[in-house]
Scaffold this active site. Structure first.
Site, PDB file in Angstrom:
ATOM      1  N   ASP A 219     -58.722  -7.296  31.403  1.00 39.92           N
ATOM      2  CA  ASP A 219     -59.213  -8.429  32.182  1.00 39.92           C
ATOM      3  C   ASP A 219     -59.702  -9.465  31.176  1.00 39.92           C
ATOM      4  O   ASP A 219     -59.959  -9.158  30.015  1.00 39.92           O
ATOM      5  CB  ASP A 219     -60.314  -8.015  33.169  1.00 39.92           C
ATOM      6  CG  ASP A 219     -60.479  -9.072  34.266  1.00 39.92           C
ATOM      7  OD1 ASP A 219     -59.936 -10.192  34.099  1.00 39.92           O
ATOM      8  OD2 ASP A 219     -61.153  -8.815  35.271  1.00 39.92           O
TER       9      ASP A 219
HETATM   10  C1  BGC Z   1     -60.506 -12.092  36.707  1.00 39.20           C
HETATM   11  C2  BGC Z   1     -59.051 -11.685  36.877  1.00 39.20           C
HETATM   12  C3  BGC Z   1     -58.168 -12.891  36.620  1.00 39.20           C
HETATM   13  C4  BGC Z   1     -58.442 -13.376  35.218  1.00 39.20           C
HETATM   14  C5  BGC Z   1     -57.597 -14.566  34.826  1.00 39.20           C
HETATM   15  C6  BGC Z   1     -60.757 -12.765  35.376  1.00 39.20           C
HETATM   16  O1  BGC Z   1     -62.026 -13.328  35.345  1.00 39.20           O
HETATM   17  O2  BGC Z   1     -61.338 -10.963  36.840  1.00 39.20           O
HETATM   18  O3  BGC Z   1     -58.847 -11.184  38.166  1.00 39.20           O
HETATM   19  O4  BGC Z   1     -56.838 -12.539  36.801  1.00 39.20           O
HETATM   20  O5  BGC Z   1     -59.807 -13.782  35.135  1.00 39.20           O
HETATM   21  O6  BGC Z   1     -57.976 -15.696  35.526  1.00 39.20           O
END
Ligand code: BGC
Length: 670
Positions: A219
């Site tokens: 993530d």
């Molecule tokens: C989120 C993800 C997301 C990623 C990219 C993160 O903060 O938890 O779900 O895909 O950012 O935007």
């Protein structure tokens, strides 16, 4: 085209293990094509070079999709978002999310499907198939245990082995059947070790046990130690981080990580590049059709929760008032799943007037009755007065309300409506009893203060750019509502297992174990406002003729008839729950193991058939370290909701002796 890990220098290899920015992988000095990843679950979120969101089709949130209980619509949703991705040049969609809704406070519940692992997994699987059918990859996220936003970057989700397998891994396990190209890990530690460094979780469970052979992406900024993440079999550390190169190099020199381990990750990135290169990106819907798909899903997911005296559908010739800004522009969730649409929705007032040409449909802003209106604020008082005068004597007043703000990186602080909306309802009731409340929120709402006094409640959730069309079509009966809740609505936050406990900052104990959502309320004997699987229709459905045919030792085909006994066409979501009648281990009262949505013309009968297999009867035995089904009687319960069981049958599981554990043989003297 095949890419060889040996064609890359060490620096190029390490560069490939992280992004060059937020969304793109490295070209390894021009040797490789780059991959572009983009959010997300509720429609494409993509930014231009200036960091401004590009416009895309705002699809209903996954929480609303779940309320359709419709596998074909889950596929269609995925397909539609993939069209936008293909058009705008994204290769991988960072969706879907299948984290379990353990608490209604979770700020990101709108991005997830359900409190039930089976429903979440099945719909996510179909969504993934839909996206990938158009040559766009997916990222199944967030593995795992990210069930609230508060403390998500530090607090360990302490989850027992059985709950992990039955509740928290399970939706991933089911969704993996669709072979998502990538899986994204969670921010939080799981049982003390960051998900991004958790070898047991990523290698042991995801890869070895579930057979996932694609790429694991971190993530965003979830990685604490890059070499530990790579050793845990994360392949791509996103987004770009200037520390990755020196850290991985240093770890290699010190022998903390081997060249083979690095090469294994690089190979997975190369394989993904090949997949992207070989994919046949296809656009099969025009922009207009994508919008129509959004409306179609919204119509099928918006859920009617109360309808006394058949106040709905609204009748032509009536005198109605619409109250509240949310009837013009509904809200959605904030954060990485936010979608910027350029679609200008007509207001609900306009749409109702179009659909009911002989009715009078007025509008009032209504935000007048806000918290401090009693504080002698003259303007607000004037507004309030006007709103109540307008409401007085109308055949019905359609009031738009919402709860606490929902979004990423924070949780809701309560589950009631915003205070001004509670007051608005309370005050409007003094002037008109025929209130129809439309709730523009995407998580369970405590309605206990006003639900008994209003005539109807429609839960429109976050239903995207087609909200107003879908909702007004339901309000006038052009569309018969067929959505059902994918999470239980408690009376009160205190009725939930977690209440307002959100961990101590370091750990959050999942003491509820497998008893999440309806599994908890049913075990604890706690009544809920609306149970899991609940939703009303303008039709009436009768269930009959349950038949259960055994096709193998633990395989059954369950069939039953549903009749639309009304004079309105409609669709019914029927649910199959299984109950282990006598068990040596503690088990939920019943668990969802199958469901079907069936369209029935007025008066029509159709036979629904659902298949059950070993997993429908098994629990995860931590003693045997595998799924295990005990011999004995199981109830098969067919319900219109988890609390409205219409038909009950029984099956007997008789597995070979060597598939069963020995059981205590006890003599009772009296
Ligand atoms: C989120 C993800 C997301 C990623 C990219 C993160 O903060 O938890 O779900 O895909 O950012 O935007």
């Amino acid at each position: 085209m095949k890419y060889d890990v040996n064609q890359l220098t060490l620096e190029e290899k390490i560069a490939l293990l992280t992004g060059i920015n937020e969304w793109q992988t490295s070209s390894a000095n021009g040797k490789l094509p780059q991959i572009f990843v983009s959010d997300g679950p509720n429609g494409l979120q993509m930014f231009d070079e200036n960091g401004v969101r590009k416009s895309a089709t705002a699809m209903p949130a996954l929480s609303l999709l779940a309320q359709t209980w419709d596998k074909e619509l889950a596929y269609l949703d995925g397909e539609t978002i993939a069209n936008d991705a293909a058009e705008k040049g994204a290769d991988i969609l960072l969706a879907p999310g299948v984290n379990i809704k353990r608490t209604p406070l979770n700020g990101r519940n709108f991005e997830y499907f359900s409190e039930d692992p089976y429903l979440s997994g099945v719909l996510a699987r179909e969504f993934i198939k839909g996206v990938q059918s158009r040559g766009i990859g997916t990222s199944l996220k967030h593995f795992c245990g990210n069930n609230r936003e508060k403390g998500r970057r530090v607090q360990s989700s302490e989850i027992d082995e059985r709950a992990l397998n039955e509740i928290y891994y399970r939706p991933f396990e089911i969704a993996l059947e669709a072979k998502p190209w990538t899986v994204m890990c969670a921010y939080n530690p799981v049982n003390g070790v960051y998900a991004s460094e958790n070898k047991k979780l990523l290698k042991g469970v995801l890869r070895d046990k579930f057979g996932f052979d694609g790429l694991i992406v971190s993530d965003w900024a979830s990685v604490q130690s890059s070499y530990k993440a790579l050793k845990a079999t994360i392949d791509l550390i996103m987004p770009y981080n200037e520390d990755t190169l020196p850290n991985v190099k240093a770890a290699l020199e010190k022998g903390y990580i081997t060249m083979e381990e690095i090469d294994a990750c690089v190979t997975n990135v190369l394989k993904l590049i090949e997949k992207v290169q070989n994919a046949n990106k296809q656009i099969n819907y025009t922009k207009k059709e994508r919008h129509e798909n959004a409306v179609k899903i919204a119509k099928a997911g918006i859920t009617l929760l109360k309808n006394e005296e058949n106040i709905l559908p609204l009748k032509d010739g009536g005198n109605y008032l619409v109250v509240g800004d949310l009837s013009k522009k509904p809200i959605g969730g904030l954060g990485s799943a936010y979608v910027q649409t350029d679609y200008e929705q007509k207001t609900v007032t306009e749409l109702l007037q179009e659909k009911l040409p002989n009715a009078q449909v007025g509008y009032d802003k209504g935000a007048c009755a806000c918290a401090d209106w009693a504080g002698a604020n003259r303007v607000k008082l004037e507004y309030a007065k006007r709103c109540y005068v307008e409401a007085y004597g109308k055949d019905a007043v359609v009031v738009f309300v919402s709860g606490d703000t929902e979004g990423e990186s924070f949780d809701r602080s309560h589950i009631k409506l915003k205070r001004e909306y509670e007051e608005l309802i309370e005050n409007l009731l003094k002037y008109n009893k025929n209130l129809i409340i439309v709730v523009n929120s995407a998580s369970a709402i405590d309605m206990s203060d006003w639900i008994d006094d209003v005539k109807a409640v429609v839960y429109e959730g976050f239903s995207g750019e087609g909200t107003n069309e879908a909702l007004s079509s339901i309000l006038v009966g052009e569309t018969n509502p067929s959505g059902k809740l994918a999470e239980s609505f408690p009376y009160d936050l205190d009725d939930t297992f977690t209440g307002d406990y959100a961990g101590d900052g370091f750990v959050e104990w999942y003491n509820d174990s497998i008893f999440v959502g309806y599994r908890y309320y049913e075990r604890a004997g706690i009544d809920v406002l609306f149970p899991f699987g609940y939703g009303l229709s303008y039709s009436k459905f009768a269930y009959s003729n349950l038949k259960i045919e055994q096709t193998d030792k633990t395989d059954f085909t369950v069939s039953y008839d549903i009749t639309n006994t009304s004079d309105v066409d409609g669709a019914e979501v029927s649910q199959v729950y299984v109950k282990d009648v006598f068990s040596m281990v503690v088990r939920p009262e019943q668990e969802l193991k199958g469901f079907e949505k069936t369209f029935l013309k007025a008066g029509e009968t159709k036979t629904v058939s659902v298949k059950l297999d070993f997993r429908s009867f098994a629990y995860y035995s931590t003693a045997l370290d595998r799924w295990h089904a005990e011999n004995g009687v199981f109830e098969i319960r067919i319900g219109a909701s988890s609390q409205d069981i219409r038909l009950v049958g029984k099956v007997n599981i008789e597995l070979e002796d060597d598939e069963q554990q020995s059981q205590a043989f006890v003599y009772y003297n009296n």
